[in-house]
Design a protein around this motif. Structure first.
Motif, PDB file in Angstrom:
ATOM      1  N   LEU A  18     -21.224  -8.868  42.922  1.00 29.34           N
ATOM      2  CA  LEU A  18     -19.928  -9.535  42.886  1.00 29.34           C
ATOM      3  C   LEU A  18     -20.115 -10.985  42.482  1.00 29.34           C
ATOM      4  N   LEU A  19     -19.149 -11.512  41.800  1.00 25.63           N
ATOM      5  CA  LEU A  19     -19.137 -12.930  41.448  1.00 25.63           C
ATOM      6  C   LEU A  19     -19.169 -13.760  42.719  1.00 25.63           C
ATOM      7  N   VAL A  20     -19.788 -14.920  42.630  1.00 29.19           N
ATOM      8  CA  VAL A  20     -19.881 -15.776  43.806  1.00 29.19           C
ATOM      9  C   VAL A  20     -18.502 -16.121  44.345  1.00 29.19           C
ATOM     10  N   THR A  21     -17.568 -16.459  43.476  1.00 32.21           N
ATOM     11  CA  THR A  21     -16.260 -16.862  43.986  1.00 32.21           C
ATOM     12  C   THR A  21     -15.558 -15.714  44.711  1.00 32.21           C
ATOM     13  N   THR A  22     -15.787 -14.485  44.285  1.00 30.91           N
ATOM     14  CA  THR A  22     -15.162 -13.381  44.997  1.00 30.91           C
ATOM     15  C   THR A  22     -15.771 -13.249  46.378  1.00 30.91           C
ATOM     16  N   ARG A  23     -17.111 -13.437  46.479  1.00 29.24           N
ATOM     17  CA  ARG A  23     -17.758 -13.353  47.790  1.00 29.24           C
ATOM     18  C   ARG A  23     -17.170 -14.409  48.706  1.00 29.24           C
ATOM     19  N   VAL A  24     -16.970 -15.599  48.139  1.00 27.00           N
ATOM     20  CA  VAL A  24     -16.404 -16.681  48.949  1.00 27.00           C
ATOM     21  C   VAL A  24     -14.992 -16.307  49.410  1.00 27.00           C
ATOM     22  N   LYS A  25     -14.214 -15.752  48.491  1.00 23.06           N
ATOM     23  CA  LYS A  25     -12.840 -15.366  48.850  1.00 23.06           C
ATOM     24  C   LYS A  25     -12.828 -14.321  49.958  1.00 23.06           C
ATOM     25  N   VAL A  26     -13.704 -13.338  49.833  1.00 19.77           N
ATOM     26  CA  VAL A  26     -13.751 -12.277  50.851  1.00 19.77           C
ATOM     27  C   VAL A  26     -14.145 -12.871  52.197  1.00 19.77           C
ATOM     28  N   LEU A  27     -15.145 -13.747  52.166  1.00 20.60           N
ATOM     29  CA  LEU A  27     -15.600 -14.384  53.402  1.00 20.60           C
ATOM     30  C   LEU A  27     -14.470 -15.174  54.047  1.00 20.60           C
ATOM     31  N   LEU A  28     -13.753 -15.918  53.231  1.00 23.13           N
ATOM     32  CA  LEU A  28     -12.620 -16.702  53.741  1.00 23.13           C
ATOM     33  C   LEU A  28     -11.558 -15.787  54.346  1.00 23.13           C
ATOM     34  N   ALA A  29     -11.283 -14.686  53.639  1.00 21.94           N
ATOM     35  CA  ALA A  29     -10.267 -13.743  54.127  1.00 21.94           C
ATOM     36  C   ALA A  29     -10.675 -13.203  55.488  1.00 21.94           C
ATOM     37  N   LEU A  30     -11.949 -12.824  55.602  1.00 25.36           N
ATOM     38  CA  LEU A  30     -12.416 -12.281  56.884  1.00 25.36           C
ATOM     39  C   LEU A  30     -12.381 -13.347  57.970  1.00 25.36           C
ATOM     40  N   LEU A  31     -12.728 -14.578  57.588  1.00 23.09           N
ATOM     41  CA  LEU A  31     -12.707 -15.671  58.541  1.00 23.09           C
ATOM     42  C   LEU A  31     -11.284 -15.928  59.037  1.00 23.09           C
ATOM     43  N   VAL A  32     -10.362 -16.000  58.081  1.00 26.23           N
ATOM     44  CA  VAL A  32      -8.951 -16.198  58.439  1.00 26.23           C
ATOM     45  C   VAL A  32      -8.474 -15.046  59.319  1.00 26.23           C
ATOM     46  N   GLY A  33      -8.898 -13.838  58.966  1.00 28.43           N
ATOM     47  CA  GLY A  33      -8.534 -12.662  59.762  1.00 28.43           C
ATOM     48  C   GLY A  33      -9.021 -12.810  61.189  1.00 28.43           C
ATOM     49  N   LEU A  34     -10.253 -13.303  61.317  1.00 29.85           N
ATOM     50  CA  LEU A  34     -10.842 -13.480  62.640  1.00 29.85           C
ATOM     51  C   LEU A  34     -10.048 -14.502  63.444  1.00 29.85           C
ATOM     52  N   VAL A  35      -9.729 -15.614  62.807  1.00 23.43           N
ATOM     53  CA  VAL A  35      -8.969 -16.660  63.495  1.00 23.43           C
ATOM     54  C   VAL A  35      -7.591 -16.123  63.912  1.00 23.43           C
ATOM     55  N   LEU A  36      -6.927 -15.446  62.971  1.00 20.08           N
ATOM     56  CA  LEU A  36      -5.605 -14.878  63.290  1.00 20.08           C
ATOM     57  C   LEU A  36      -5.715 -13.844  64.398  1.00 20.08           C
ATOM     58  N   SER A  37      -6.807 -13.106  64.377  1.00 19.21           N
ATOM     59  CA  SER A  37      -7.031 -12.089  65.391  1.00 19.21           C
ATOM     60  C   SER A  37      -7.112 -12.736  66.768  1.00 19.21           C
ATOM     61  N   LEU A  38      -7.931 -13.801  66.866  1.00 14.64           N
ATOM     62  CA  LEU A  38      -8.069 -14.500  68.140  1.00 14.64           C
ATOM     63  C   LEU A  38      -6.724 -15.070  68.585  1.00 14.64           C
ATOM     64  N   LEU A  39      -6.006 -15.620  67.618  1.00 18.86           N
ATOM     65  CA  LEU A  39      -4.683 -16.173  67.914  1.00 18.86           C
ATOM     66  C   LEU A  39      -3.745 -15.082  68.418  1.00 18.86           C
ATOM     67  N   ALA A  40      -3.778 -13.937  67.729  1.00 19.60           N
ATOM     68  CA  ALA A  40      -2.904 -12.822  68.096  1.00 19.60           C
ATOM     69  C   ALA A  40      -3.225 -12.329  69.500  1.00 19.60           C
ATOM     70  N   VAL A  41      -4.514 -12.255  69.795  1.00 18.73           N
ATOM     71  CA  VAL A  41      -4.924 -11.806  71.135  1.00 18.73           C
ATOM     72  C   VAL A  41      -4.393 -12.782  72.179  1.00 18.73           C
ATOM     73  N   TYR A  42      -4.552 -14.058  71.890  1.00 22.33           N
ATOM     74  CA  TYR A  42      -4.089 -15.081  72.837  1.00 22.33           C
ATOM     75  C   TYR A  42      -2.597 -14.959  73.075  1.00 22.33           C
ATOM     76  N   VAL A  43      -1.841 -14.897  71.988  1.00 17.88           N
ATOM     77  CA  VAL A  43      -0.373 -14.817  72.094  1.00 17.88           C
ATOM     78  C   VAL A  43       0.060 -13.529  72.789  1.00 17.88           C
ATOM     79  N   ALA A  44      -0.549 -12.405  72.384  1.00 17.59           N
ATOM     80  CA  ALA A  44      -0.164 -11.119  72.986  1.00 17.59           C
ATOM     81  C   ALA A  44      -0.444 -11.118  74.480  1.00 17.59           C
TER      82      ALA A  44
END
Lengths: 450, 127
Positions: A18-44
């Motif tokens: 994969l192109l480097v920028t795509t790897r970065v995008k995927v990593l960012l997406a997963l990171l954002v997902g993780l943060v949102l996940s923690l946030l969602a758990v907290y709120v729920a």
């Protein structure tokens, strides 16, 4: 030839990284997902526990204050009040699906926490009679009799199982806290709320990542297809030109030697055909190069335009002769005309314009190539006495894949791409290509070059 | 008798190689030939020709690589080089020109006579 095999092999090797920028995008997406996940758990969690406290506090206000006080003081009505409260607790529990145990507790002066009444029937395993001490009381539970605040504890394990306990203060009519009401639930709902909150953003992040990877793959496949097409054109160019060069040089070598007249004529015809074939192939290769989007940078060297056109005349001898067309240079044509340009590319332009001139000329007319110096620039003109181009089509013929209406009637052959690419080449040199024409009289093509 | 000037022709196509070398021989040159870049390089360093006609697409070492290596060696600076190709790859040709190639020709667009004239400009044949 080994060379061809090497080239073909490289055509079919594709990269799977994969192109480097795509790897970065995927990593960012997963990171954002993780943060949102923690946030969602907290709120729920806040929401869920909040609603549990709400339910318990509501129950606390509905419990009869005088009856509770009676149980705490253990007066003569305690037994009766206990029965009433128990049935109320049982009714409340039957309505609230998730509550497993409901109970009222008080604390003794010695600090023990004991049951006042619970929602269990006597005889059941989980029944705790009035006055039974609850030894597993946590510090938080003990403190709750004095803080006046509701809280949730757990999941905590006691002898009856693992529970989430929701505790709320109960007051007497004087407004003093005399007891607590507790609601125990199995942790199952709590866990499933947390899990769902955690998982949903992660699934979202995963889907986004898949989209990134998919679009990256599509883009790379497309790039690969373009690259393959480009390589194919390069290979085809070489494979067509090389044997033709061999034929041409072989014919030249023979023509340079001694031949019988008949043989010489035959060989000369073969040679003329060979030259025409080479020109046709160069036209086709130029189209193929353009379609494959290959690099079309110019190679500028000093080119003798007169010699270039002589070469073109030589290949056009036969078609010209068939219609008795004469090809000449005009009066103002210089002895030696040198222009700094891409010789191969300009040859295609001049070949296109001259062969058009011949193609559309009326029989027994002339095609004249002439020259002028205008404002320090070169101006080459190619004039024919042919069918001309109708006025409203004079710009359209440059558009690509377009042939004038009278042209198609006159001669069915032609791709309609010649003028498009000729103009493109001249403009790439910083020049201009245009036509003047009158139907039935003829056309003059002008090339201006710096 | 004056010595014939030496020309080295390097091309992986045997047919074209023969046509060129026969023609140049008739014109009065001493012609050496090589079918690939490595052999060509060795011959160039060995025989020190006055001019090299160099093909681009060859198996193993291609024309540009051979040229780079040639220029790095001593005593080769004065060798004239004509780059002869059958793919009009503009980036390759521009690179060749920048590497000090004195001229380039598209083989399919050149007659043997034209090539002889070009060679004559750089290296006149023996009388």
């Amino acid at each position: 030839m080994i060379n061809k095999k090497q080239k073909t092999k490289s055509l079919f090797q594709s990269e799977n990284t994969l192109l480097v920028t795509t790897r970065v995008k995927v990593l960012l997406a997963l990171l954002v997902g993780l943060v949102l996940s923690l946030l969602a758990v907290y709120v729920a969690r806040e929401q869920y526990l909040g609603s549990l406290i709400s339910q318990t506090e509501t129950l606390a206000t509905l419990v009869d204050k005088e009856r509770v006080s009676s149980l705490v003081e253990d007066d003569e009505n305690a037994e009766g009040n206990e029965r009433v409260l128990k049935s109320q607790l049982q009714e409340a529990r039957s309505v609230n699906g998730s509550a497993h145990f409901l109970y009222l507790m008080a604390t003794s002066p010695t600090g023990d926490v004991y049951f006042l009444v619970d929602s269990e029937n006597p005889g059941s395993e989980s029944y705790s009679p009035r006055g039974q001490v609850y030894p597993e009381a946590t510090e938080a539970l003990k403190a709750s009799f004095y803080t006046g605040k509701s809280f949730i504890e757990g999941p905590v394990t006691d002898r009856w199982g693992t529970w989430l306990s929701v505790i709320s203060p109960v007051y007497n009519t004087a407004g003093q806290q005399v007891a607590i009401i507790g609601m125990d639930l199995t942790p199952a709902t709590y866990y499933s709320v947390l899990t769902t909150a955690a998982v949903i953003p992660l699934i979202g992040a995963l889907l986004v990542s898949i989209v990134f990877i998919a679009t990256d793959t599509i883009r790379r496949r497309r790039q690969e297809a373009v690259r393959m097409r480009s390589e194919l054109v390069s290979i085809a160019s070489h494979e067509l030109r090389t044997p033709l060069t061999g034929i041409r040089w072989g014919e030249e070598a023979l023509l340079a030697g001694k031949l019988a007249k008949g043989d010489r004529e035959t060989l000369q015809t073969m040679y003329d055909s060979t030259l025409r074939l080479q020109e046709s192939i160069e036209d086709i290769l130029q189209l193929a190069n353009w379609q494959a989007g290959r690099n079309q940078d110019l190679v500028r060297t000093s080119i003798n335009i007169g010699q270039l056109i002589d070469g073109i005349y030589a290949t056009q001898k036969l078609p010209a002769a068939q219609k008795n067309i004469t090809l000449t240079f005009g009066q103002d044509w210089p002895e030696e005309l040198l222009i700094n340009c891409d010789g191969q590319r300009m040859k295609r332009v001049l070949n296109n314009l001259i062969s058009n001139a011949i193609k559309y000329s009326k029989p027994s007319t002339s095609v004249v190539v002439d020259y002028q110096r205008v404002d320090g620039q070169h101006l080459i003109s190619i004039k024919d006495h042919g069918i001309g181009i109708p006025k409203r089509e004079q710009e359209k013929v440059f558009a690509g894949f377009y042939r004038a209406s009278n042209a198609i009637q006159h001669d069915a052959s032609g791709t309609g791409m010649g003028l498009y690419m000729s103009r493109s080449t001249v403009e790439q040199h910083g020049g201009k290509l245009w036509l003047t024409s009158e139907t039935g009289k003829g056309t003059t093509a002008f090339i201006r070059l710096p | 008798m004056a010595e014939k000037p030496k020309i080295l022709v390097i091309d992986d196509d045997g047919l074209l190689l023969k046509s060129l070398s026969d023609m140049l021989d008739k014109k009065g040159y001493h012609v050496d030939t090589a079918g690939d870049g490595e052999t060509g390089l060795k011959l160039a360093l060995d025989k020190k020709p006055a001019l090299i006609i160099l093909d681009y697409q060859m198996p193993g070492m291609d024309g540009l690589t051979m040229l780079q290596q040639l220029r790095q060696s001593d005593g080769t600076q004065s060798i004239e080089v004509i780059f002869a190709t059958n793919t009009y790859d503009t980036s390759v040709i521009n690179t060749a020109l920048s590497l000090g190639v004195h001229d380039y020709i598209l083989k399919s667009d050149s007659s043997l006579e034209q090539i002889a004239e070009l060679v004559n400009q750089y290296v006149p044949p023996s009388p």
